[in-house]
Design a protein around this motif. Structure first.
Motif, PDB file in Angstrom:
ATOM      1  N   PRO A 286       0.830  -1.208   0.000  1.00 37.20           N
ATOM      2  CA  PRO A 286       0.000   0.000   0.000  1.00 37.20           C
ATOM      3  C   PRO A 286       0.867   1.262   0.000  1.00 37.20           C
ATOM      4  O   PRO A 286       1.768   1.414   0.826  1.00 37.20           O
ATOM      5  N   VAL A 287       0.554   2.179  -0.891  1.00 37.43           N
ATOM      6  CA  VAL A 287       1.380   3.371  -1.065  1.00 37.43           C
ATOM      7  C   VAL A 287       1.175   4.368   0.069  1.00 37.43           C
ATOM      8  O   VAL A 287       2.128   4.996   0.534  1.00 37.43           O
ATOM      9  N   GLY A 288      -0.074   4.538   0.521  1.00 37.74           N
ATOM     10  CA  GLY A 288      -0.353   5.525   1.558  1.00 37.74           C
ATOM     11  C   GLY A 288       0.459   5.324   2.828  1.00 37.74           C
ATOM     12  O   GLY A 288       1.163   6.247   3.275  1.00 37.74           O
ATOM     13  N   PRO A 289       0.406   4.147   3.441  1.00 37.44           N
ATOM     14  CA  PRO A 289       1.211   3.931   4.649  1.00 37.44           C
ATOM     15  C   PRO A 289       2.708   4.111   4.406  1.00 37.44           C
ATOM     16  O   PRO A 289       3.437   4.577   5.291  1.00 37.44           O
ATOM     17  N   ARG A 290       3.184   3.747   3.222  1.00 40.36           N
ATOM     18  CA  ARG A 290       4.612   3.927   2.924  1.00 40.36           C
ATOM     19  C   ARG A 290       4.977   5.412   2.882  1.00 40.36           C
ATOM     20  O   ARG A 290       6.055   5.808   3.328  1.00 40.36           O
ATOM     21  N   MET A 291       4.080   6.240   2.317  1.00 38.97           N
ATOM     22  CA  MET A 291       4.348   7.676   2.277  1.00 38.97           C
ATOM     23  C   MET A 291       4.399   8.257   3.690  1.00 38.97           C
ATOM     24  O   MET A 291       5.309   9.028   4.032  1.00 38.97           O
ATOM     25  N   PHE A 292       3.435   7.894   4.527  1.00 39.29           N
ATOM     26  CA  PHE A 292       3.447   8.400   5.899  1.00 39.29           C
ATOM     27  C   PHE A 292       4.668   7.877   6.659  1.00 39.29           C
ATOM     28  O   PHE A 292       5.265   8.605   7.468  1.00 39.29           O
ATOM     29  N   GLY A 293       5.049   6.636   6.404  1.00 40.56           N
ATOM     30  CA  GLY A 293       6.251   6.109   7.032  1.00 40.56           C
ATOM     31  C   GLY A 293       7.492   6.884   6.626  1.00 40.56           C
ATOM     32  O   GLY A 293       8.360   7.172   7.463  1.00 40.56           O
ATOM     33  N   ALA A 294       7.570   7.261   5.331  1.00 37.56           N
ATOM     34  CA  ALA A 294       8.716   8.035   4.856  1.00 37.56           C
ATOM     35  C   ALA A 294       8.768   9.400   5.534  1.00 37.56           C
ATOM     36  O   ALA A 294       9.858   9.893   5.884  1.00 37.56           O
ATOM     37  N   VAL A 320      19.638  10.567   4.783  1.00 35.63           N
ATOM     38  CA  VAL A 320      18.421   9.784   5.019  1.00 35.63           C
ATOM     39  C   VAL A 320      17.192  10.672   4.860  1.00 35.63           C
ATOM     40  O   VAL A 320      16.180  10.274   4.255  1.00 35.63           O
ATOM     41  N   ALA A 321      17.257  11.890   5.406  1.00 35.46           N
ATOM     42  CA  ALA A 321      16.132  12.819   5.278  1.00 35.46           C
ATOM     43  C   ALA A 321      15.853  13.144   3.811  1.00 35.46           C
ATOM     44  O   ALA A 321      14.695  13.199   3.382  1.00 35.46           O
ATOM     45  N   GLY A 322      16.907  13.360   3.027  1.00 36.33           N
ATOM     46  CA  GLY A 322      16.723  13.646   1.606  1.00 36.33           C
ATOM     47  C   GLY A 322      16.097  12.483   0.864  1.00 36.33           C
ATOM     48  O   GLY A 322      15.221  12.672   0.010  1.00 36.33           O
ATOM     49  N   GLY A 323      16.521  11.255   1.187  1.00 39.12           N
ATOM     50  CA  GLY A 323      15.938  10.088   0.548  1.00 39.12           C
ATOM     51  C   GLY A 323      14.482   9.905   0.920  1.00 39.12           C
ATOM     52  O   GLY A 323      13.640   9.581   0.074  1.00 39.12           O
ATOM     53  N   ALA A 324      14.145  10.112   2.197  1.00 44.23           N
ATOM     54  CA  ALA A 324      12.759   9.975   2.636  1.00 44.23           C
ATOM     55  C   ALA A 324      11.873  11.030   1.995  1.00 44.23           C
ATOM     56  O   ALA A 324      10.718  10.756   1.638  1.00 44.23           O
ATOM     57  N   MET A 388       6.869  15.062  12.269  1.00 42.50           N
ATOM     58  CA  MET A 388       6.256  13.792  12.680  1.00 42.50           C
ATOM     59  C   MET A 388       4.841  14.014  13.203  1.00 42.50           C
ATOM     60  O   MET A 388       3.937  13.217  12.937  1.00 42.50           O
ATOM     61  N   LEU A 389       4.622  15.124  13.914  1.00 40.59           N
ATOM     62  CA  LEU A 389       3.287  15.435  14.416  1.00 40.59           C
ATOM     63  C   LEU A 389       2.319  15.693  13.268  1.00 40.59           C
ATOM     64  O   LEU A 389       1.165  15.232  13.295  1.00 40.59           O
ATOM     65  N   VAL A 390       2.769  16.415  12.238  1.00 41.60           N
ATOM     66  CA  VAL A 390       1.927  16.678  11.072  1.00 41.60           C
ATOM     67  C   VAL A 390       1.552  15.371  10.380  1.00 41.60           C
ATOM     68  O   VAL A 390       0.392  15.167   9.975  1.00 41.60           O
ATOM     69  N   ALA A 391       2.532  14.465  10.218  1.00 41.86           N
ATOM     70  CA  ALA A 391       2.242  13.180   9.573  1.00 41.86           C
ATOM     71  C   ALA A 391       1.172  12.412  10.350  1.00 41.86           C
ATOM     72  O   ALA A 391       0.235  11.856   9.763  1.00 41.86           O
ATOM     73  N   LEU A 392       1.274  12.403  11.673  1.00 41.08           N
ATOM     74  CA  LEU A 392       0.276  11.700  12.493  1.00 41.08           C
ATOM     75  C   LEU A 392      -1.083  12.385  12.412  1.00 41.08           C
ATOM     76  O   LEU A 392      -2.134  11.721  12.370  1.00 41.08           O
TER      77      LEU A 392
END
Length: 409
Positions: A286-294, A320-324, A388-392
């Motif tokens: 699933p793409v959505g969870p992978r995006m939030f994980g990144a 790592v930040a640039g790759g994510a 991280m707070l925004v992602a959650l």
């Protein structure tokens, strides 16, 4: 969108002539813009010795983004996108030639530099959303995520090589960088003009301000697009720490200009590596969870960078930040382009470009302002935690993104 040839077409994307021309045009254009930025900054500082003037260079290029981005999206939807891209690149080539001529003849002063670089900003403001809306019509629909990843790699490659090449050429004099940029930009324009792509479908009867604002209306009505664009906006706004790198290099890590160069290159190197990986191995459901994980990884890596006292760890964290971040970029660009009808892509891409430009510029301002109040380390830590707070938070606000299975929704 080009005819869907199925997933089997994906491995041949690098043998697809229209995409290769697009890729070459984008690489050369971004490369030359970075070269011009280095040469102009060096020459202007040599002329005036004013750090304020260096800041004004960014301002005179940002104002056209605010003024021209929305009209540019409308023009992209009504005209020949490849011709607009080629025309913008040809204009920047002419402006680089004028910078060269002014340097050789001695009339290039402070005011002339601001005028010419402001016109460069105008051309770039029109080129960016037009080029973004051009790509989906060049490749099969199933191949677009790979194409988006390769396009991101073009941008990262140019951001790594451009400043270095511009700096080396400027050692010979700013005119060497201007002349080289002018020649390469002509090649970029020729590549864009050689692209064979269908003309976009003309939009409806909307005129004037209503036509310009249709992109905002489309984004507001389509929650997947709204969620993806707004998530990236706030993540970059809070998590960006590029403006603070000189402070970290000198005051936190105790390194010099060479260390600062490593810190500035690290995010682009990580982004380039991830772009190439995604181009060869696209995201799987699933793409959505992978995006939030990144995005959570991006925030965590930003926090590690803020707390690191070692140069090697700081460089690794930024990489790592640039790759994510590239994972989020590829998902966002794919969702925006694949879920937008062709007759609206220019205006929706303009909204996206406006949000990206605002997040980068305002993110630098946010980082600097908070650092002035509480210090660079706490400012960067707050930024990483904020991301991280925004992602959650977006996980709850946009369940459509959380449940997203694939990019071709």
């Amino acid at each position: 969108m080009a005819d869907d040839e199925g997933a089997a077409a994906a491995p041949s994307i690098l043998r697809h002539r229209p995409f290769l021309l697009f890729w070459a045009s984008r690489v050369l254009s971004t490369l030359c813009f970075q070269m011009l930025a280095v040469a102009v900054a060096w020459q202007l500082y040599a002329l005036t010795g004013s750090a304020l003037d260096l800041g004004l260079v960014g301002l005179v290029q940002f104002i056209p983004v605010l003024v021209l981005t929305l009209p540019a999206g409308h023009w992209a939807d009504r005209g020949d996108r490849r011709a607009i891209v080629a025309g913008c690149q040809g204009l920047v080539a002419l402006l680089a030639g004028l910078l060269l001529l002014g340097s050789l003849q001695g009339w290039l002063g402070r005011e002339a530099i601001f005028v010419l670089i402001g016109l460069v900003g105008c051309a770039r403001a029109v080129e960016a959303p037009t080029m973004a809306s051009l790509l989906p019509g060049l490749v099969p629909r199933a191949s677009f995520p790979r194409a988006a990843a390769w396009s991101a790699s073009a941008n990262q490659t140019a951001q790594i090589l451009g400043p270095a090449l511009g700096g080396l050429l400027t050692l010979l004099g700013p005119g060497a960088a201007y002349g080289t940029a002018a020649a390469l930009l002509l090649l970029a324009a020729a590549a864009a003009a050689a692209i064979r792509a269908p003309r976009p479908v003309r939009p409806g009867d909307a005129r004037g301000l209503a036509a310009l604002l249709m992109g905002f209306g489309f984004v507001r009505r389509h929650r997947l697009v709204l969620g993806a664009i707004s998530l990236d906006l706030f993540a970059v706004l809070l998590g960006g720490a590029v403006a603070l790198l000189p402070v970290f290099a000198r005051d936190v890590l105790g390194t010099g200009p060479a260390g600062l160069g490593l810190l500035r290159a690290a995010p682009a190197l990580g982004a380039l590596a991830m772009s190439v990986l995604l181009a060869n191995r696209p995201l799987r459901p699933p793409v959505g969870p992978r995006m939030f994980g990144a995005l959570l990884v991006f925030g965590l890596a930003s926090t590690v960078f803020a707390l690191s006292g070692q140069l090697w760890l700081s460089v690794a964290a930024l990489a790592v930040a640039g790759g994510a971040d590239v994972v989020s970029v590829v998902v966002r660009s794919s969702l925006v382009q694949l879920n937008t009808p062709d007759e609206m892509r220019g205006r929706v891409s303009a909204v996206n470009s406006l949000f990206v430009g605002a997040s980068n510029q305002l993110g630098d301002f946010r980082a600097g302002a908070v650092a002035a109040l509480v210090g660079a380390v706490p400012a960067a830590v707050l930024g990483g935690l904020g991301t991280m707070l925004v992602a959650l938070l977006w996980l709850r606000l946009f369940p459509e993104l959380r449940r997203l299975r694939d990019l071709d929704h």
